[in-house]
Design an enzyme around this catalytic site. Structure first.
Site, PDB file in Angstrom:
ATOM      1  N   ASP A  53      71.150  16.652  73.417  1.00 24.49           N
ATOM      2  CA  ASP A  53      72.632  16.520  72.689  1.00 24.49           C
ATOM      3  C   ASP A  53      73.207  16.764  73.100  1.00 24.49           C
ATOM      4  OD1 ASP A  53      74.542  17.395  70.300  1.00 24.49           O
ATOM      5  OD2 ASP A  53      73.851  19.367  70.492  1.00 24.49           O
ATOM      6  N   ASN A  80      76.579   6.142  75.222  1.00 28.21           N
ATOM      7  CA  ASN A  80      76.391   5.099  73.388  1.00 28.21           C
ATOM      8  C   ASN A  80      76.516   6.308  72.195  1.00 28.21           C
ATOM      9  OD1 ASN A  80      75.654   2.808  71.179  1.00 28.21           O
ATOM     10  ND2 ASN A  80      74.247   4.800  71.059  1.00 28.21           N
ATOM     11  N   TYR A 156      88.829   9.341  65.569  1.00 22.33           N
ATOM     12  CA  TYR A 156      87.987   8.201  66.089  1.00 22.33           C
ATOM     13  C   TYR A 156      88.804   6.886  67.591  1.00 22.33           C
ATOM     14  CZ  TYR A 156      84.228   5.592  67.000  1.00 22.33           C
ATOM     15  OH  TYR A 156      83.828   3.799  67.503  1.00 22.33           O
ATOM     16  N   LYS A 160      88.207   7.397  71.458  1.00 23.21           N
ATOM     17  CA  LYS A 160      87.927   5.590  72.145  1.00 23.21           C
ATOM     18  C   LYS A 160      89.051   5.428  73.239  1.00 23.21           C
ATOM     19  CE  LYS A 160      83.917   5.198  70.201  1.00 23.21           C
ATOM     20  NZ  LYS A 160      82.720   5.531  71.430  1.00 23.21           N
ATOM     21  N   THR A 189      76.189  -1.341  61.157  1.00 23.12           N
ATOM     22  CA  THR A 189      75.101  -0.703  60.533  1.00 23.12           C
ATOM     23  C   THR A 189      75.195   0.478  60.512  1.00 23.12           C
ATOM     24  OG1 THR A 189      76.409   0.619  62.758  1.00 23.12           O
ATOM     25  CG2 THR A 189      74.607  -0.623  63.410  1.00 23.12           C
TER      26      THR A 189
END
Length: 230
Positions: A53, A80, A156, A160, A189
């Site tokens: 984790d 990832n 998000y 990044k 996905t």
């Protein structure tokens, strides 16, 4: 023997990356929060599993100990694991929502990388690949022709951007390990609601960098088509 660890490797791009690297001859470790899902994915792939984790210091420390005891060194670390958070503008996004995304996407990268530096330094040509995103690119989010400009992803996207800069800082200051950031692009996905190109295409850039061996550069940001504009 090329030992590779993939965080968040039990599904999606991480799983496909693991599959292809195993085909390429890597010994792959799947890092996953959920032991049941992680073991199942590893069994299907012919990989090894380690509970990991990225938001938990004790979990990361234990994972590093397990790989030290069982593998002895780590050639490739692929950071990832990531979460999307809310699709929302900065005005709509509370501080806690930013903090939750950053805990996994940014602090998780730092936490895992720090823990595995000794194992990476025990390898002949160690490499760290951090999965970034074009939605963190200052250039691409202003280009109406690009999908990156279509989504309000305050937490998000900015996480990044941070991942890319952290990767560059590692590359500038650590010269015995290669550090590169890779963007899979919008990939179909669960993460994207099954929008985008195939998972095989999403894994292309990661697999390419992970299999360069001693020829791996450092301080690059790429996608499957080449250099990613920032």
């Amino acid at each position: 023997m090329t030992n590779t660890l993939i965080t968040g490797g039990n599904k999606g791009i991480g799983y496909e990356t693991a599959r292809r690297l195993i085909e390429a001859g890597h010994t792959v470790w799947i890092g996953a929060r959920d032991p049941e899902r992680g073991r199942l994915a590893a069994a299907k792939l012919g990989a090894s599993f380690v509970q990991l984790d990225v938001t938990d210091e004790a979990s990361v420390t234990m994972a590093a100990k397990i790989l030290r005891d069982e593998a002895g060194h780590l050639d490739v670390l692929i950071n990832n694991a990531g979460i999307l958070g809310e699709v929302a503008t900065p005005e709509e996004t509370p501080v806690e929502a930013f903090r939750t995304v950053y805990e996994t996407n940014v602090f998780g990268v730092v936490r895992v990388t720090r823990a595995f530096l000794p194992l990476l330094r025990a390898a002949a040509a160690p490499s760290v690949i951090n999965v970034t995103s074009g939605v963190g690119s200052f250039t691409l989010i202003h280009d109406p022709e690009r999908v990156e400009s279509q989504y309000p992803l305050a937490a998000y996207g900015s996480s990044k951007t941070a991942v890319t800069m952290i990767t560059m800082q590692y590359a500038r200051t650590i010269h015995d390990i290669r550090f590169n950031a890779v963007d899979p692009g919008q990939t179909a996905t669960d993460f994207t609601g099954n929008l985008g190109h195939s998972v095989e295409e999403g894994a292309d850039a990661i697999v390419r960098v992970a299999t360069l061996g001693p020829d791996t550069p450092t301080g690059t940001v790429t996608d499957r088509n080449g250099i990613l504009p920032w």
